[in-house]
Every structure is written in structure tokens, then in C-alpha cells.
Enzyme design. Structure first.
Site, PDB file in Angstrom:
ATOM      1  N   LEU A 203      44.574  41.616  47.624  1.00 24.27           N
ATOM      2  CA  LEU A 203      45.803  42.204  47.101  1.00 24.27           C
ATOM      3  C   LEU A 203      45.522  43.228  46.003  1.00 24.27           C
ATOM      4  CD1 LEU A 203      46.417  40.892  44.080  1.00 24.27           C
ATOM      5  CD2 LEU A 203      47.263  38.998  45.418  1.00 24.27           C
TER       6      LEU A 203
ATOM      7  N   CYS B 109      38.690  44.768  38.872  1.00 24.62           N
ATOM      8  CA  CYS B 109      37.795  44.479  40.001  1.00 24.62           C
ATOM      9  C   CYS B 109      36.846  45.591  40.431  1.00 24.62           C
ATOM     10  CB  CYS B 109      38.620  43.982  41.171  1.00 24.62           C
ATOM     11  SG  CYS B 109      39.338  42.380  40.779  1.00 24.62           S
TER      12      CYS B 109
ATOM     13  N   LYS C  58      49.954  29.238  28.977  1.00 26.51           N
ATOM     14  CA  LYS C  58      50.339  29.896  30.228  1.00 26.51           C
ATOM     15  C   LYS C  58      51.160  28.944  31.088  1.00 26.51           C
ATOM     16  CE  LYS C  58      47.546  33.164  32.233  1.00 26.51           C
ATOM     17  NZ  LYS C  58      46.391  33.697  32.940  1.00 26.51           N
TER      18      LYS C  58
HETATM   19  P1  NAD Z   1      42.913  36.160  35.623  1.00 26.35           P
HETATM   20  O1  NAD Z   1      42.018  36.302  34.463  1.00 26.35           O
HETATM   21  O2  NAD Z   1      44.214  36.868  35.638  1.00 26.35           O
HETATM   22  O3  NAD Z   1      43.236  34.610  35.873  1.00 26.35           O
HETATM   23  C1  NAD Z   1      42.265  33.625  35.917  1.00 26.35           C
HETATM   24  C2  NAD Z   1      42.888  32.325  35.447  1.00 26.35           C
HETATM   25  O4  NAD Z   1      41.931  31.270  35.605  1.00 26.35           O
HETATM   26  C3  NAD Z   1      43.286  32.327  33.969  1.00 26.35           C
HETATM   27  O5  NAD Z   1      44.648  31.976  33.837  1.00 26.35           O
HETATM   28  C4  NAD Z   1      42.372  31.281  33.323  1.00 26.35           C
HETATM   29  O6  NAD Z   1      42.975  30.578  32.263  1.00 26.35           O
HETATM   30  C5  NAD Z   1      42.094  30.371  34.500  1.00 26.35           C
HETATM   31  N1  NAD Z   1      40.878  29.566  34.339  1.00 26.35           N
HETATM   32  C6  NAD Z   1      39.678  29.948  33.863  1.00 26.35           C
HETATM   33  N2  NAD Z   1      38.818  28.909  33.879  1.00 26.35           N
HETATM   34  C7  NAD Z   1      39.493  27.852  34.388  1.00 26.35           C
HETATM   35  C8  NAD Z   1      39.154  26.494  34.652  1.00 26.35           C
HETATM   36  N3  NAD Z   1      37.938  26.042  34.410  1.00 26.35           N
HETATM   37  N4  NAD Z   1      40.101  25.684  35.156  1.00 26.35           N
HETATM   38  C9  NAD Z   1      41.348  26.145  35.403  1.00 26.35           C
HETATM   39  N5  NAD Z   1      41.741  27.408  35.173  1.00 26.35           N
HETATM   40  C10 NAD Z   1      40.819  28.256  34.667  1.00 26.35           C
HETATM   41  O7  NAD Z   1      42.042  36.584  36.891  1.00 26.35           O
HETATM   42  P2  NAD Z   1      42.556  37.254  38.262  1.00 26.35           P
HETATM   43  O8  NAD Z   1      42.776  38.707  38.042  1.00 26.35           O
HETATM   44  O9  NAD Z   1      43.613  36.420  38.851  1.00 26.35           O
HETATM   45  O10 NAD Z   1      41.232  37.137  39.147  1.00 26.35           O
HETATM   46  C11 NAD Z   1      40.800  35.887  39.636  1.00 26.35           C
HETATM   47  C12 NAD Z   1      39.708  36.142  40.659  1.00 26.35           C
HETATM   48  O11 NAD Z   1      40.258  36.862  41.778  1.00 26.35           O
HETATM   49  C13 NAD Z   1      38.550  36.988  40.147  1.00 26.35           C
HETATM   50  O12 NAD Z   1      37.378  36.542  40.754  1.00 26.35           O
HETATM   51  C14 NAD Z   1      38.892  38.387  40.650  1.00 26.35           C
HETATM   52  O13 NAD Z   1      37.742  39.180  40.844  1.00 26.35           O
HETATM   53  C15 NAD Z   1      39.541  38.091  41.978  1.00 26.35           C
HETATM   54  N6  NAD Z   1      40.505  39.098  42.447  1.00 26.35           N
HETATM   55  C16 NAD Z   1      41.404  39.643  41.563  1.00 26.35           C
HETATM   56  C17 NAD Z   1      42.343  40.557  42.024  1.00 26.35           C
HETATM   57  C18 NAD Z   1      43.343  41.192  41.087  1.00 26.35           C
HETATM   58  O14 NAD Z   1      44.076  42.069  41.524  1.00 26.35           O
HETATM   59  N7  NAD Z   1      43.427  40.796  39.829  1.00 26.35           N
HETATM   60  C19 NAD Z   1      42.392  40.885  43.385  1.00 26.35           C
HETATM   61  C20 NAD Z   1      41.469  40.284  44.255  1.00 26.35           C
HETATM   62  C21 NAD Z   1      40.531  39.397  43.769  1.00 26.35           C
HETATM   63  C1  UGA Z   2      41.742  46.855  44.201  1.00 27.58           C
HETATM   64  C2  UGA Z   2      41.758  46.837  45.729  1.00 27.58           C
HETATM   65  O1  UGA Z   2      42.569  47.906  46.198  1.00 27.58           O
HETATM   66  C3  UGA Z   2      42.293  45.525  46.273  1.00 27.58           C
HETATM   67  O2  UGA Z   2      42.195  45.505  47.689  1.00 27.58           O
HETATM   68  C4  UGA Z   2      41.458  44.376  45.687  1.00 27.58           C
HETATM   69  O3  UGA Z   2      41.957  43.130  46.097  1.00 27.58           O
HETATM   70  C5  UGA Z   2      41.494  44.457  44.174  1.00 27.58           C
HETATM   71  O4  UGA Z   2      40.989  45.745  43.744  1.00 27.58           O
HETATM   72  C6  UGA Z   2      40.609  43.428  43.541  1.00 27.58           C
HETATM   73  O5  UGA Z   2      39.620  43.021  44.098  1.00 27.58           O
HETATM   74  O6  UGA Z   2      40.983  43.108  42.420  1.00 27.58           O
HETATM   75  P1  UGA Z   2      43.543  47.162  42.264  1.00 27.58           P
HETATM   76  O7  UGA Z   2      42.374  47.099  41.358  1.00 27.58           O
HETATM   77  O8  UGA Z   2      44.739  46.342  41.957  1.00 27.58           O
HETATM   78  O9  UGA Z   2      43.095  46.750  43.756  1.00 27.58           O
HETATM   79  O10 UGA Z   2      44.042  48.660  42.336  1.00 27.58           O
HETATM   80  P2  UGA Z   2      43.828  49.910  43.309  1.00 27.58           P
HETATM   81  O11 UGA Z   2      45.129  50.360  43.792  1.00 27.58           O
HETATM   82  O12 UGA Z   2      42.786  49.668  44.322  1.00 27.58           O
HETATM   83  O13 UGA Z   2      43.278  51.007  42.279  1.00 27.58           O
HETATM   84  C7  UGA Z   2      42.043  50.823  41.630  1.00 27.58           C
HETATM   85  C8  UGA Z   2      41.751  52.020  40.730  1.00 27.58           C
HETATM   86  O14 UGA Z   2      41.461  53.193  41.502  1.00 27.58           O
HETATM   87  C9  UGA Z   2      42.935  52.407  39.832  1.00 27.58           C
HETATM   88  O15 UGA Z   2      42.459  52.753  38.558  1.00 27.58           O
HETATM   89  C10 UGA Z   2      43.544  53.597  40.529  1.00 27.58           C
HETATM   90  O16 UGA Z   2      44.251  54.453  39.681  1.00 27.58           O
HETATM   91  C11 UGA Z   2      42.285  54.276  41.077  1.00 27.58           C
HETATM   92  N1  UGA Z   2      42.563  55.137  42.240  1.00 27.58           N
HETATM   93  C12 UGA Z   2      42.978  54.609  43.415  1.00 27.58           C
HETATM   94  C13 UGA Z   2      42.370  56.507  42.112  1.00 27.58           C
HETATM   95  O17 UGA Z   2      41.989  57.007  41.037  1.00 27.58           O
HETATM   96  N2  UGA Z   2      42.585  57.296  43.209  1.00 27.58           N
HETATM   97  C14 UGA Z   2      43.005  56.811  44.401  1.00 27.58           C
HETATM   98  O18 UGA Z   2      43.171  57.597  45.360  1.00 27.58           O
HETATM   99  C15 UGA Z   2      43.207  55.415  44.504  1.00 27.58           C
END
Ligand code: NAD
Ligand code: UGA
Length: 467
Positions: A179, A289, A61
Site C-alpha cells: 500500500l 520505505c 496509541k
Molecule cells: P509504524 O512505525 O507506523 O508502526 C509500527 C508500530 O509497531 C508502532 O505503532 C509501534 O509501536 C509498534 N511496535 C513496535 N514494536 C512492537 C512490539 N514489540 N510489539 C507490538 N508493537 C510494536 O510503521 P509502518 O509504517 O506501519 O511500517 C510497518 C512495516 O511495514 C515496516 O516494516 C514497513 O517497512 C512496512 N511497510 C510500510 C508501509 C507504509 O506505507 N508505511 C508500506 C508497506 C510496508
Molecule cells: C511506496 C510504494 O509505492 C508502495 O507500494 C509501498 O508499499 C510503500 O512505498 C512502502 O513500502 O512503504 P509510499 O512511500 O507511500 O509508497 O509513497 P509513493 O507514492 O510510492 O511515493 C514515494 C516517494 O516518491 C514520494 O516522496 C513521492 O513524492 C516520490 N515520487 C513518486 C516522485 O517524486 N515522483 C513520482 O513520479 C512518484
């Protein structure tokens, strides 16, 4: 001599003025974990003129990122990444130790997946905490950006105190991320709130200053304690998931009676106390999430001796929704789905992402397969991710290929490309003119005009038309 002295004094004053006008160099920021959250945060902070180092244990990555290649699809991110590299405001490394030593603020943005019992797995967070402890060479602020079980900041603090090799102090800040995938950059730069859980106002102010150029009202930058910040994240996601499950359950009721759920929710959402967002019925929520965080909140409530009646049902309604989609499709097709060609349009859990984590398509395709259907799948971005999970279906590289000789078209993701489906062109290449639109994105009037049997979740057209 006198002239020289005057020149010296003049330049000294100018120099002092320039120095006092130069902003203090900002503390270096290291982000550990370069996934969806870490990479978006890093690229956006770099755009906001911060100096950022992005670290990850995944060397492949990091190599891709160094070469300006984004390892996943997020609109606008690859361009932001390229710009940040060109401007030298971002660097990438798999040498996490050095990235820690050089930073004064560290963000932990590693993954926290679900364990079998529903808990969030904080193994990666703990591993990072240990590494930080071993390389705590100067005072640092450690920001927990991963979504972590309530109380994790204490565990991280204990690990660092136990393992650290010096007397150097540190602070732990809980700064959850809100986000959405697909609009991650917009959400980071224009957040509706920033939550910063810290022990002191001074630490809060330092972290807050990182977001100086972010488009957020100052009253929406919330100073709270770590426990509250950690709780906010779970409650926010669970509430949004609750709204979606609510909309899905109401749509099942409305569909039984032939009532248009979209029209109902439109008016319901006009009440500002309710709000119009997250009331769209669909195939069930997915993503990395909502399912994970609702499960974790449920488990934390159970551990605390509180019966999570409502929270449990968010999940069961969501599971049921995916089976309802299969049942609706079977009914449309005349119940014998064996050997029927089903064109599945959309594999990602929502539009504008290639993320298939917990996507409804996973469950729905597996169930259709078990009933003997032939799946011809197409997603503009998520084909290859889905292929790793379900290798034995036909993946098509275009919408038109997917619908060739289809006995039914099943729309699972609300991609723009599907909204523009050319019904007059496709009606001649399908076997049977049947569409189940789980996202309500296709023009129903036109579909019916072109002779399709059209049905949608939340708009039971068949029942409504037969009344
Ligand atoms: P992701 O799986 O896309 O990325 C996580 C990264 O961490 C990977 O690249 C992995 O290689 C790296 N990693 C793992 N162990 C490690 C270590 N020991 N040292 C260094 N790097 C390491 O995950 P993500 O979707 O970015 O989510 C990260 C966190 O943020 C989670 O807790 C998730 O719940 C939260 N979150 C995600 C979203 C989202 O939209 N994906 C939004 C809000 C919050
Ligand atoms: C969601 C939250 O919206 C973010 O604020 C949060 O940071 C993130 O989870 C996280 O913690 O990872 P995300 O999972 O990217 O974001 O997507 P959303 O747009 O929230 O949609 C989530 C799911 O609900 C999708 O499968 C979407 O299709 C579904 N959805 C959403 C519906 O079926 N109906 C709706 O009206 C809205």
C-alpha cells in the site's frame, strides 16, 4: 403428540439448514503493530467482515484508537476505525500476550527501521516472535507483513522453535504489503496483487481466504515461497525508486537544455513496457520505505558479494536532487539567500499524509537554514510532525500566512491546496514574486501572467524563456 413430533422434526431440519448455511466462524486475526500498515490492514479486514484484534506496545496509541482517534493522518481511516468499533469487528489492546493466545492468524506489522550500516533493524520483529513463542497455545499461522530482510522468516521460525513452551505447531507466511500512504485504504481493498509466500498450498489457501472480498483478480494472488515473497518487496520498492531517480536525473539534463521533461516523460510513459507512473521529477523521493528499502537491498547485495552499482546510484541521485533544489532556489533569488524569507509549502514527503519520514523538506530546510534563510513553513497536515524534528523555524497555520512578505515561494509537496494557489491574491502580499515549484503543480502560464518569476523542476522556464 404426533403434531409435536412433526413440529420438532420441522424445526430440527430448519435449524440444520440454517447451520449449514452459516459460514464457519472465521479464525480470529490479531495484528501486532498498529502503525500505518497494521492499522490500515486491521480496519480494512474489519470492513471485510473479519474479526480483528489490533495490538501495540504503545499504550497511548492503543488508548487513542479505543477512543476512535487515529494517531496519524490517512484519508478515510478514522471513519473506517469508528465504524469498525461501532460494529464490534475490531478491538485494541496493549496486552499482546492475550491477543496472541486468542488468535489463529497473527500478522506482524511492526516497524523495521534502518540501522547505521544500511541493514533493516528487525529487533521489534524478533521481540514479537519471542512473545508468540511464549504464548503459542494452539496452532497458528504467523504472517510477516513488515518489510523484512530476505531470510527473516527463517529467523522468526528458529526463535519460535527455540523459545516455545509447548509442542504446538505453527506456520510462517511472508505476505509483503504494497500500500501507499495517502491512498492506503484504496490500495488495501483494490490491490494490484497479493503475494503470499508459504510452505504449503493449504496454508496459502487459509491466508488467501482472508482476502475473499478484496477486489483483486484471482490470478494476481500469487502463491510463492517465503524467500521469493521477501525478495519481491525489496525489488518492487527499489524499482519504483529507480524510476523516480531516473526521472530526476533526466530532468536535470533536460533543464540544462531547456527541454520540457514532463512532455518527454508523458510520451515515454505511453510505451506500456515503461508505464507512465513514477516518472514525475521532483525534490527527491522520501517516505518511510523507499530510502530504507533501497539501502537494505544495497546492503544485502554487498553482503552477498554482489556490487550494487545501479542500486547505489538510486540513493546518490536522490540525495543530490535535494541539493539541486536548494541551488535552483539560490539562483532564482540572486544567490544571496541570507535573511531572505522563504515560504516553504509542503513538509510531508508526499500529499495526503502527515508523514515526514525522510521527507525532502527535512534536508532542504536544514540546508536553507544553514545559508541564513528565514523559513516560514506550512503544510496542511504535517506541521506538528516537522516541528518535532526542526523546532526553530516559523510554522504557519495557513498558506496565506506563510507567503506574507516572502522573498520566494518553494513548493515541496503536491497538496491540492497548493495546486489552487490564488496567484492574483498572493502577488500583493509577497516581497518578491518568485516561485520554485518542485512538483509541477502550479499553472505556469498564469504565474508568469501575474508577474512571477516561475521555475519548476523538469521545466526550466527561465532558460526556456531566454532562448
Ligand atoms: P509504524 O512505525 O507506523 O508502526 C509500527 C508500530 O509497531 C508502532 O505503532 C509501534 O509501536 C509498534 N511496535 C513496535 N514494536 C512492537 C512490539 N514489540 N510489539 C507490538 N508493537 C510494536 O510503521 P509502518 O509504517 O506501519 O511500517 C510497518 C512495516 O511495514 C515496516 O516494516 C514497513 O517497512 C512496512 N511497510 C510500510 C508501509 C507504509 O506505507 N508505511 C508500506 C508497506 C510496508
Ligand atoms: C511506496 C510504494 O509505492 C508502495 O507500494 C509501498 O508499499 C510503500 O512505498 C512502502 O513500502 O512503504 P509510499 O512511500 O507511500 O509508497 O509513497 P509513493 O507514492 O510510492 O511515493 C514515494 C516517494 O516518491 C514520494 O516522496 C513521492 O513524492 C516520490 N515520487 C513518486 C516522485 O517524486 N515522483 C513520482 O513520479 C512518484
Amino acid at each position: 403428540m404426533k403434531t409435536n413430533l412433526l413440529i420438532f422434526i420441522f424445526f430440527s431440519i430448519m435449524n440444520l439448514q440454517t447451520m449449514s448455511n452459516t459460514p464457519k466462524p472465521f479464525p480470529n486475526v490479531t495484528i501486532i503493530g498498529s502503525g500505518y500498515v497494521g492499522l490500515v490492514a486491521a480496519c480494512c479486514l474489519a470492513k471485510l467482515k473479519k474479526q480483528v484484534c489490533c495490538a501495540d506496545i504503545d499504550k497511548d496509541k492503543i488508548d487513542k484508537l479505543k477512543n476512535k482517534i487515529c494517531p496519524f493522518y490517512e484519508p478515510g481511516l478514522e471513519e473506517l476505525l469508528g465504524n469498525a468499533i461501532d460494529e464490534k469487528s475490531i478491538e485494541f489492546t496493549s496486552n499482546i500476550e492475550i491477543a496472541i493466545e486468542e488468535a489463529s492468524i497473527i500478522f506482524i506489522a511492526v516497524n523495521t527501521p534502518t540501522l547505521e550500516n544500511g541493514d533493516a533493524d528487525i529487533t521489534a520483529v524478533k521481540a514479537v516472535a519471542k512473545t508468540i513463542a511464549k504464548h503459542l497455545n494452539t496452532y497458528k499461522i504467523i504472517c510477516l507483513k513488515s518489510t523484512v530482510p530476505i531470510g527473516t522468516h527463517k529467523i522468526v521460525e528458529e526463535i519460535i522453535n527455540k523459545e516455545k513452551i509447548s509442542d504446538v505447531t505453527f506456520d510462517i507466511v511472508s505476505i509483503p504489503e504494497f500500500l501507499r500512504e495517502g491512498s492506503a485504504i484504496y490500495d488495501f481493498i483494490n490491490p494490484n496483487r497479493i503475494v503470499i509466500g508459504a510452505k504449503s498450498k493449504e496454508v496459502f489457501d487459509t491466508v488467501k481466504s482472508l482476502f475473499d472480498n478484496v477486489n483483486v483478480k484471482s490470478e494476481n494472488i500469487i502463491f510463492t515461497n517465503n524467500l521469493v515473497a521477501e525478495t519481491i518487496k525489496y525489488v518492487a520498492n527499489s524499482f519504483l525508486a529507480l524510476k523516480v531517480s531516473f526521472a530526476n536525473e533526466i530532468s536535470n539534463f533536460c533543464d540544462e537544455l531547456g527541454i520540457d521533461t514532463i512532455a518527454v516523460m508523458y510520451a515515454v510513459g505511453k510505451d506500456e513496457r515503461i508505464g507512465s507512473q513514477f516518472l514525475n521529477p521532483g525534490p527527491g523521493f522520501g517516505g518511510s520505505c523507499f530510502p530504507k528499502d533501497v539501502k537494505a537491498l544495497k546492503k544485502m547485495m554487498e553482503d552477498a558479494g554482489v556490487d550494487p552499482k545501479l542500486i547505489s546510484n538510486i540513493l546518490s541521485v536522490n540525495e543530490a536532487q535535494k541539493h539541486i533544489v536548494v541551488k535552483r532556489l539560490c539562483t532564482l533569488i540572486g544567490n544571496d539567500i541570507k535573511n531572505k524569507n522563504i515560504a516553504v509549502l509542503g513538509l510531508a514527503f508526499k500529499a495526503n499524509t502527515d508523514d515526514i519520514r525522510e521527507a525532502p523538506a527535512l534536508t532542504i530546510i536544514k540546508e536553507l537554514k544553514s545559508l541564513g534563510a528565514n523559513i516560514r513553513a506550512y503544510d496542511p497536515k504535517a506541521n506538528s510532525n516537522m516541528k518535532r524534528e526542526i523546532p526553530d523555524i516559523t510554522y504557519c497555520d495557513s498558506l496565506n500566512t506563510a507567503i506574507e512578505k516572502a522573498d520566494a515561494i518553494l513548493v515541496l509537496t503536491e497538496w491540492q491546496e497548493f495546486k489552487n494557489l490564488d496567484l492574483s491574491a498572493i502577488k500583493n502580499s509577497v516581497n518578491q514574486k518568485i516561485i520554485l515549484d518542485t512538483r509541477n503543480i502550479i499553472n505556469s502560464v498564469r504565474a508568469i501572467e501575474h508577474g512571477f518569476i516561475y521555475d519548476a523542476i523538469g521545466k526550466n522556464f527561465l532558460l526556456r524563456n531566454s532562448k
